[in-house]
Design a protein around this motif. Structure first.
Motif, PDB file in Angstrom:
ATOM      1  N   VAL A   1       0.523  -0.941  -0.147  1.00  0.00           N
ATOM      2  CA  VAL A   1      -0.100   0.219  -0.091  1.00  0.00           C
ATOM      3  C   VAL A   1       1.159   0.926  -0.113  1.00  0.00           C
ATOM      4  CG1 VAL A   1      -1.814  -0.377   1.302  1.00  0.00           C
ATOM      5  CG2 VAL A   1      -0.423  -0.303   2.346  1.00  0.00           C
ATOM      6  N   TRP A   2       0.520   2.271  -0.274  1.00  0.00           N
ATOM      7  CA  TRP A   2       1.444   3.872  -1.024  1.00  0.00           C
ATOM      8  C   TRP A   2       1.850   4.053   0.378  1.00  0.00           C
ATOM      9  CZ3 TRP A   2       3.517   6.215  -4.257  1.00  0.00           C
ATOM     10  CH2 TRP A   2       3.776   6.961  -4.274  1.00  0.00           C
ATOM     11  N   GLN A   3       1.191   3.660   1.646  1.00  0.00           N
ATOM     12  CA  GLN A   3       1.698   3.882   3.098  1.00  0.00           C
ATOM     13  C   GLN A   3       2.204   3.275   3.088  1.00  0.00           C
ATOM     14  OE1 GLN A   3      -1.504   3.949   1.798  1.00  0.00           O
ATOM     15  NE2 GLN A   3      -2.717   5.398   2.524  1.00  0.00           N
ATOM     16  N   GLY A   4       2.799   2.040   2.814  1.00  0.00           N
ATOM     17  CA  GLY A   4       4.776   1.137   3.345  1.00  0.00           C
ATOM     18  C   GLY A   4       3.367   0.189   4.505  1.00  0.00           C
ATOM     19  N   SER A   5       2.576  -0.192   4.671  1.00  0.00           N
ATOM     20  CA  SER A   5       1.844  -1.472   5.660  1.00  0.00           C
ATOM     21  C   SER A   5       0.254  -0.658   5.554  1.00  0.00           C
ATOM     22  CB  SER A   5       2.516  -1.436   6.738  1.00  0.00           C
ATOM     23  OG  SER A   5       1.896  -0.160   7.990  1.00  0.00           O
ATOM     24  N   ALA A   6      -0.337  -1.677   6.546  1.00  0.00           N
ATOM     25  CA  ALA A   6      -1.595  -1.754   6.492  1.00  0.00           C
ATOM     26  C   ALA A   6      -1.760  -1.431   7.908  1.00  0.00           C
ATOM     27  CB  ALA A   6      -2.395  -3.170   6.219  1.00  0.00           C
ATOM     28  N   ALA A   7      -1.040  -1.324   8.480  1.00  0.00           N
ATOM     29  CA  ALA A   7      -0.911  -1.044   9.709  1.00  0.00           C
ATOM     30  C   ALA A   7      -0.731   0.742   9.756  1.00  0.00           C
ATOM     31  CB  ALA A   7      -0.270  -1.009  10.809  1.00  0.00           C
ATOM     32  N   GLN A   8       0.012   1.082   8.332  1.00  0.00           N
ATOM     33  CA  GLN A   8       0.861   2.396   9.010  1.00  0.00           C
ATOM     34  C   GLN A   8      -0.977   3.353   8.143  1.00  0.00           C
ATOM     35  OE1 GLN A   8       4.354   1.715   7.004  1.00  0.00           O
ATOM     36  NE2 GLN A   8       4.499   3.842   7.798  1.00  0.00           N
ATOM     37  N   GLN A   9      -1.487   2.830   6.715  1.00  0.00           N
ATOM     38  CA  GLN A   9      -2.518   2.897   5.955  1.00  0.00           C
ATOM     39  C   GLN A   9      -3.914   2.856   7.024  1.00  0.00           C
ATOM     40  OE1 GLN A   9      -4.529   0.146   3.246  1.00  0.00           O
ATOM     41  NE2 GLN A   9      -5.061   1.655   1.943  1.00  0.00           N
ATOM     42  N   ALA A  10      -4.067   2.120   8.224  1.00  0.00           N
ATOM     43  CA  ALA A  10      -5.178   2.562   8.883  1.00  0.00           C
ATOM     44  C   ALA A  10      -4.797   3.818  10.123  1.00  0.00           C
ATOM     45  CB  ALA A  10      -5.610   1.462  10.456  1.00  0.00           C
ATOM     46  N   ALA A  11      -3.660   3.739  10.142  1.00  0.00           N
ATOM     47  CA  ALA A  11      -3.406   4.948  10.808  1.00  0.00           C
ATOM     48  C   ALA A  11      -3.547   6.830  10.264  1.00  0.00           C
ATOM     49  CB  ALA A  11      -1.858   5.045  12.171  1.00  0.00           C
ATOM     50  N   GLU A  12      -3.494   6.401   9.153  1.00  0.00           N
ATOM     51  CA  GLU A  12      -3.660   7.536   8.172  1.00  0.00           C
ATOM     52  C   GLU A  12      -5.478   7.839   7.985  1.00  0.00           C
ATOM     53  OE1 GLU A  12      -3.170   8.582   3.951  1.00  0.00           O
ATOM     54  OE2 GLU A  12      -1.263   8.435   4.769  1.00  0.00           O
TER      55      GLU A  12
ATOM     56  N   ASP B   1       8.504  -6.310  21.615  1.00  0.00           N
ATOM     57  CA  ASP B   1       8.390  -4.624  21.639  1.00  0.00           C
ATOM     58  C   ASP B   1       9.109  -5.312  19.840  1.00  0.00           C
ATOM     59  OD1 ASP B   1       9.078  -2.267  20.479  1.00  0.00           O
ATOM     60  OD2 ASP B   1       8.881  -1.629  22.420  1.00  0.00           O
ATOM     61  N   ALA B   2       8.548  -4.636  19.065  1.00  0.00           N
ATOM     62  CA  ALA B   2       9.476  -4.534  17.703  1.00  0.00           C
ATOM     63  C   ALA B   2       9.594  -3.219  16.978  1.00  0.00           C
ATOM     64  CB  ALA B   2       9.010  -5.255  16.671  1.00  0.00           C
ATOM     65  N   GLY B   3       9.265  -2.595  17.715  1.00  0.00           N
ATOM     66  CA  GLY B   3       9.759  -0.788  17.265  1.00  0.00           C
ATOM     67  C   GLY B   3       8.291   0.251  16.819  1.00  0.00           C
ATOM     68  N   ARG B   4       8.235   1.075  15.773  1.00  0.00           N
ATOM     69  CA  ARG B   4       7.792   2.060  15.421  1.00  0.00           C
ATOM     70  C   ARG B   4       6.963   1.384  14.697  1.00  0.00           C
ATOM     71  NH1 ARG B   4       8.130   6.942  17.042  1.00  0.00           N
ATOM     72  NH2 ARG B   4       7.203   8.382  15.545  1.00  0.00           N
ATOM     73  N   LEU B   5       5.495   2.090  14.325  1.00  0.00           N
ATOM     74  CA  LEU B   5       4.058   1.540  13.701  1.00  0.00           C
ATOM     75  C   LEU B   5       5.314   1.736  12.266  1.00  0.00           C
ATOM     76  CD1 LEU B   5       1.901   0.998  13.315  1.00  0.00           C
ATOM     77  CD2 LEU B   5       0.940   2.936  13.239  1.00  0.00           C
ATOM     78  N   GLU B   6       6.296   1.908  12.447  1.00  0.00           N
ATOM     79  CA  GLU B   6       6.878   1.583  10.089  1.00  0.00           C
ATOM     80  C   GLU B   6       7.632   0.547  10.443  1.00  0.00           C
ATOM     81  OE1 GLU B   6      11.027   3.796  10.725  1.00  0.00           O
ATOM     82  OE2 GLU B   6       9.479   4.931  10.493  1.00  0.00           O
ATOM     83  N   MET B   7       7.532  -0.199  11.280  1.00  0.00           N
ATOM     84  CA  MET B   7       7.863  -1.328  11.349  1.00  0.00           C
ATOM     85  C   MET B   7       7.251  -1.986  10.682  1.00  0.00           C
ATOM     86  SD  MET B   7      11.255  -1.253  11.921  1.00  0.00           S
ATOM     87  CE  MET B   7      11.864  -2.801  11.923  1.00  0.00           C
ATOM     88  N   SER B   8       5.664  -2.449  10.586  1.00  0.00           N
ATOM     89  CA  SER B   8       4.788  -3.153  10.568  1.00  0.00           C
ATOM     90  C   SER B   8       4.918  -3.133   8.402  1.00  0.00           C
ATOM     91  CB  SER B   8       3.709  -2.589  10.684  1.00  0.00           C
ATOM     92  OG  SER B   8       3.526  -2.465  12.067  1.00  0.00           O
ATOM     93  N   ARG B   9       6.091  -3.224   8.135  1.00  0.00           N
ATOM     94  CA  ARG B   9       6.276  -3.016   6.836  1.00  0.00           C
ATOM     95  C   ARG B   9       6.430  -4.562   6.467  1.00  0.00           C
ATOM     96  NH1 ARG B   9       8.341   2.507   4.259  1.00  0.00           N
ATOM     97  NH2 ARG B   9       6.291   4.009   5.209  1.00  0.00           N
ATOM     98  N   ILE B  10       7.519  -4.331   7.994  1.00  0.00           N
ATOM     99  CA  ILE B  10       8.019  -5.975   7.641  1.00  0.00           C
ATOM    100  C   ILE B  10       7.846  -7.071   8.154  1.00  0.00           C
ATOM    101  CG2 ILE B  10      10.390  -6.915   8.582  1.00  0.00           C
ATOM    102  CD1 ILE B  10      12.034  -3.772   8.786  1.00  0.00           C
ATOM    103  N   THR B  11       7.188  -6.927   9.697  1.00  0.00           N
ATOM    104  CA  THR B  11       5.691  -7.347  10.144  1.00  0.00           C
ATOM    105  C   THR B  11       4.430  -8.200   9.442  1.00  0.00           C
ATOM    106  OG1 THR B  11       4.499  -6.086  10.919  1.00  0.00           O
ATOM    107  CG2 THR B  11       6.735  -7.009  12.623  1.00  0.00           C
TER     108      THR B  11
END
Length: 114
Positions: free
Chosen positions: A4-15, A73-83
């Motif tokens: 997704v453009w935002q990098g991850s579904a989690a980041q998209q949800a946050a947006e 703890d896997a880090g900031r929300l942007e790490m969702s791109r990897i998880t």
């Protein structure tokens, strides 16, 4: 894996959520079939991502109530791109081996979600 453009579904949800809504991502590597099979212990780690330690702690406290799950703890929300990409990997592995494999990280101290 679909991106997704935002990098991850989690980041998209946050947006997409209104201001003040807190987003944490987790449970990407836990198979739904494993969660429903109450006769077998999970013994898996849950990678928790989020921008607020307090929010990750709240999520980890709920998830940790499931026997056999340990939150990491896997880090900031942007790490969702990897998880999130690990989901696709595990689907392939589970399909190939006809199992419900998960993730377990070794060498970590006991989590401190205080």
């Amino acid at each position: 894996m679909l991106g997704v453009w935002q990098g991850s579904a989690a980041q998209q949800a946050a947006e997409m959520t209104p201001d003040g809504v807190r987003v944490v991502s987790a449970l990407h590597t836990i198979s739904a079939a494993s969660l429903t099979d109450l006769d077998h212990p999970l013994e898996q780690d849950v990678l928790v991502c989020g921008d607020s330690r307090a929010d990750k702690t709240a999520a980890a406290r709920v998830i940790s109530r499931i026997a056999g799950l340990r939150c990491v703890d896997a880090g900031r929300l942007e790490m969702s791109r990897i998880t999130e990409s690990l989901t696709a990997l595990l689907i392939g592995v589970n399909s190939r081996y006809k199992v419900h494999a998960g993730i377990r990280l070794t060498g970590l101290p006991d989590p401190d979600w205080e």
